[in-house]
Design a protein around this motif. Structure first.
Motif, PDB file in Angstrom:
ATOM      1  N   GLU A   1     -17.895 126.772 -81.224  1.00 29.16           N
ATOM      2  CA  GLU A   1     -19.245 127.126 -81.671  1.00 29.16           C
ATOM      3  C   GLU A   1     -20.232 126.898 -80.527  1.00 29.16           C
ATOM      4  N   VAL A   2     -20.948 127.964 -80.151  1.00 24.52           N
ATOM      5  CA  VAL A   2     -21.944 127.890 -79.085  1.00 24.52           C
ATOM      6  C   VAL A   2     -23.288 128.298 -79.672  1.00 24.52           C
ATOM      7  N   ARG A   3     -24.260 127.421 -79.555  1.00 29.54           N
ATOM      8  CA  ARG A   3     -25.578 127.695 -80.128  1.00 29.54           C
ATOM      9  C   ARG A   3     -26.159 128.976 -79.524  1.00 29.54           C
ATOM     10  N   GLY A   4     -26.604 129.841 -80.419  1.00 31.86           N
ATOM     11  CA  GLY A   4     -27.153 131.122 -79.999  1.00 31.86           C
ATOM     12  C   GLY A   4     -26.141 132.247 -80.050  1.00 31.86           C
ATOM     13  N   LEU A   5     -24.853 131.908 -79.879  1.00 37.55           N
ATOM     14  CA  LEU A   5     -23.786 132.910 -79.938  1.00 37.55           C
ATOM     15  C   LEU A   5     -22.985 132.826 -81.224  1.00 37.55           C
ATOM     16  N   GLY A   6     -23.022 131.663 -81.877  1.00 39.36           N
ATOM     17  CA  GLY A   6     -22.260 131.479 -83.104  1.00 39.36           C
ATOM     18  C   GLY A   6     -20.835 131.045 -82.821  1.00 39.36           C
ATOM     19  N   ILE A   7     -19.905 131.498 -83.673  1.00 37.88           N
ATOM     20  CA  ILE A   7     -18.499 131.112 -83.558  1.00 37.88           C
ATOM     21  C   ILE A   7     -17.774 132.107 -82.662  1.00 37.88           C
ATOM     22  N   LEU A   8     -17.086 131.577 -81.654  1.00 34.90           N
ATOM     23  CA  LEU A   8     -16.316 132.397 -80.727  1.00 34.90           C
ATOM     24  C   LEU A   8     -14.829 132.086 -80.884  1.00 34.90           C
ATOM     25  N   ASN A   9     -14.014 133.133 -80.889  1.00 33.64           N
ATOM     26  CA  ASN A   9     -12.564 132.944 -80.883  1.00 33.64           C
ATOM     27  C   ASN A   9     -12.098 132.983 -79.430  1.00 33.64           C
ATOM     28  N   ILE A  10     -11.792 131.824 -78.883  1.00 41.16           N
ATOM     29  CA  ILE A  10     -11.468 131.710 -77.463  1.00 41.16           C
ATOM     30  C   ILE A  10     -10.168 132.433 -77.128  1.00 41.16           C
ATOM     31  N   ARG A  11      -9.204 132.385 -78.022  1.00 39.07           N
ATOM     32  CA  ARG A  11      -7.931 133.079 -77.749  1.00 39.07           C
ATOM     33  C   ARG A  11      -8.145 134.583 -77.645  1.00 39.07           C
ATOM     34  N   GLN A  12      -8.943 135.140 -78.579  1.00 42.72           N
ATOM     35  CA  GLN A  12      -9.176 136.579 -78.558  1.00 42.72           C
ATOM     36  C   GLN A  12      -9.992 136.999 -77.334  1.00 42.72           C
ATOM     37  N   MET A  13     -10.891 136.122 -76.881  1.00 38.75           N
ATOM     38  CA  MET A  13     -11.759 136.461 -75.755  1.00 38.75           C
ATOM     39  C   MET A  13     -11.080 136.280 -74.403  1.00 38.75           C
ATOM     40  N   PHE A  14     -10.290 135.213 -74.264  1.00 36.30           N
ATOM     41  CA  PHE A  14      -9.746 134.862 -72.954  1.00 36.30           C
ATOM     42  C   PHE A  14      -8.226 134.905 -72.883  1.00 36.30           C
ATOM     43  N   GLY A  15      -7.558 135.135 -74.009  1.00 34.87           N
ATOM     44  CA  GLY A  15      -6.101 135.232 -73.997  1.00 34.87           C
ATOM     45  C   GLY A  15      -5.413 133.939 -74.406  1.00 34.87           C
ATOM     46  N   ASP A  16      -4.100 134.027 -74.585  1.00 33.23           N
ATOM     47  CA  ASP A  16      -3.310 132.887 -75.053  1.00 33.23           C
ATOM     48  C   ASP A  16      -3.367 131.704 -74.097  1.00 33.23           C
ATOM     49  N   SER A  17      -3.491 131.976 -72.813  1.00 34.66           N
ATOM     50  CA  SER A  17      -3.474 130.893 -71.824  1.00 34.66           C
ATOM     51  C   SER A  17      -4.722 130.028 -71.870  1.00 34.66           C
ATOM     52  N   SER A  18      -5.739 130.432 -72.638  1.00 36.42           N
ATOM     53  CA  SER A  18      -6.974 129.655 -72.727  1.00 36.42           C
ATOM     54  C   SER A  18      -6.925 128.589 -73.807  1.00 36.42           C
ATOM     55  N   ILE A  19      -5.815 128.529 -74.544  1.00 37.38           N
ATOM     56  CA  ILE A  19      -5.672 127.599 -75.665  1.00 37.38           C
ATOM     57  C   ILE A  19      -4.520 126.644 -75.388  1.00 37.38           C
ATOM     58  N   LYS A  20      -4.732 125.378 -75.713  1.00 33.00           N
ATOM     59  CA  LYS A  20      -3.681 124.356 -75.617  1.00 33.00           C
ATOM     60  C   LYS A  20      -3.566 123.682 -76.972  1.00 33.00           C
ATOM     61  N   ARG A  21      -2.340 123.579 -77.481  1.00 35.60           N
ATOM     62  CA  ARG A  21      -2.140 123.041 -78.840  1.00 35.60           C
ATOM     63  C   ARG A  21      -2.420 121.545 -78.909  1.00 35.60           C
ATOM     64  N   THR A  22      -1.850 120.777 -77.985  1.00 33.77           N
ATOM     65  CA  THR A  22      -2.051 119.327 -77.948  1.00 33.77           C
ATOM     66  C   THR A  22      -2.175 118.884 -76.493  1.00 33.77           C
ATOM     67  N   LYS A  23      -2.768 117.711 -76.310  1.00 30.58           N
ATOM     68  CA  LYS A  23      -2.910 117.166 -74.960  1.00 30.58           C
ATOM     69  C   LYS A  23      -3.153 115.674 -75.073  1.00 30.58           C
ATOM     70  N   TYR A  24      -2.641 114.918 -74.097  1.00 35.54           N
ATOM     71  CA  TYR A  24      -2.921 113.485 -74.057  1.00 35.54           C
ATOM     72  C   TYR A  24      -4.361 113.269 -73.580  1.00 35.54           C
ATOM     73  N   LEU A  25      -5.053 112.346 -74.231  1.00 35.86           N
ATOM     74  CA  LEU A  25      -6.419 112.008 -73.828  1.00 35.86           C
ATOM     75  C   LEU A  25      -6.368 111.048 -72.643  1.00 35.86           C
ATOM     76  N   ARG A  26      -6.917 111.474 -71.501  1.00 39.32           N
ATOM     77  CA  ARG A  26      -6.885 110.662 -70.287  1.00 39.32           C
ATOM     78  C   ARG A  26      -8.268 110.281 -69.787  1.00 39.32           C
ATOM     79  N   LEU A  27      -9.310 111.048 -70.165  1.00 39.01           N
ATOM     80  CA  LEU A  27     -10.645 110.794 -69.631  1.00 39.01           C
ATOM     81  C   LEU A  27     -11.684 111.271 -70.622  1.00 39.01           C
TER      82      LEU A  27
END
Length: 314
Positions: A207-233
């Motif tokens: 969600e980006v203010r002014g743009l509303g809800i964006l589907n990142i996968r549809q906009m940038f492709g499958d490589s723009s999404i990560k299912r899980t990740k370790y929190l390091r920082l």
């Protein structure tokens, strides 16, 4: 995470990894394997065929099949009846075991799911136990945007409307990957490891203010999404005036430690002010943290150089 794990949930989560084939007992799809009231101290949901201490998932491998085949027909029938009488949530054939001919019919009659995996019993059990441990582990939800930045799991935090989502969008255009927006869920999967993921309903959305809800996968492709990740920082965004920024420690910066589920996570505060390129600053914070993990501290190196310069002059 859901309050309970049903047979269908386990099948959807592990179907690809375990190459699962659902043979019979489809009416048992909603049977509960784990619930929030399950004993986290044991966490055992699966094991080889056990009549004395039945598991929620009864695994039948070559050894169990040889045992059943060694029984006389009446005794084998009695053993199978006892197996289903204990009402397991799932019976799983492993290591290319075909199963006895009567298993499918008895599973349908009892409403117990019957599945098969070509993988070995130890590999199947390891995956089942790991899946169970994730459900039973301590969890928390933190407000922010969770990303993979330069290969590292980074949580962007800060006050509402400080610009977290806009910064996340900028980082995604530069090659970062979105894990979760707004309410990432974190689970301690080891004494010193916290893993983050996204609630299914929010997955892929930003969600980006002014743009509303964006589907990142549809906009940038499958490589723009990560299912899980370790929190390091953790990168904390804080609005500051020019005077506040000038008053910050110019040598060491604003570093701190934040406790997340009992794990100490490094946190760096990045001032938000007009004209500052936050995406570059976040990437630089990640690169600097990677150097620190390798034992390199730029502040210490600068101090050593200054001390050496003073000694040389004297």
């Amino acid at each position: 995470m859901p309050h309970s794990i049903r047979v269908r949930d386990l099948y959807e989560a592990l179907q690809e990894r375990l190459q699962l084939e659902w043979l019979a007992g489809h009416s048992g799809a909603d049977s509960t394997i784990l619930s929030s009231s399950s004993d986290a101290g044991t966490g055992i949901i699966a094991g080889p065929l056990n009549y004395i201490h039945p598991n929620r998932v009864q695994v039948i491998g070559p050894a169990e099949e040889r045992y059943l085949n060694s029984l006389y027909s009446p005794n084998r029938q009695q053993a199978l009846q006892q197996l289903f009488a204990e009402r397991p949530a799932l019976v799983m054939l492993v290591d290319r075991v075909e199963g006895l001919p009567e298993l499918a019919a008895m599973a349908d009659e009892a409403g117990v799911a019957l599945m098969r995996s070509p993988l070995g019993d130890s590999q199947v059990l390891d995956n089942l136990q790991y899946y169970a441990s994730l459900f039973l582990s301590e969890k928390t939800t933190l407000h922010g945007v969770f990303l993979e930045v330069l290969g590292m799991g980074v949580l962007l935090t800060g006050d509402p409307a400080v610009g977290k989502s806009e910064l996340a969008l900028d980082l995604i255009t530069r090659g970062s990957r979105l894990v979760a927006d707004d309410a990432p869920e974190f689970t301690r999967i080891a004494p010193d490891i916290v893993s983050g993921t996204c609630p299914p309903i929010l997955r892929e959305f930003l969600e980006v203010r002014g743009l509303g809800i964006l589907n990142i996968r549809q906009m940038f492709g499958d490589s723009s999404i990560k299912r899980t990740k370790y929190l390091r920082l953790i990168v904390h965004l804080k609005r500051m005036s020019a005077d506040q920024i000038s008053g910050m420690d110019r040598l060491s910066g604003a570093h701190a430690i934040r406790d997340v589920l009992g794990v100490q996570i490094p946190q760096v505060t990045v001032p938000v002010a007009p004209g500052r390129n936050l995406a570059v600053l976040v990437e630089s914070a990640v690169r600097n943290h990677l150097l620190r993990l390798k034992g390199y501290d730029a502040t210490e190196v600068l101090i050593e150089r200054q001390q050496q310069a003073i000694l040389d002059q004297s």
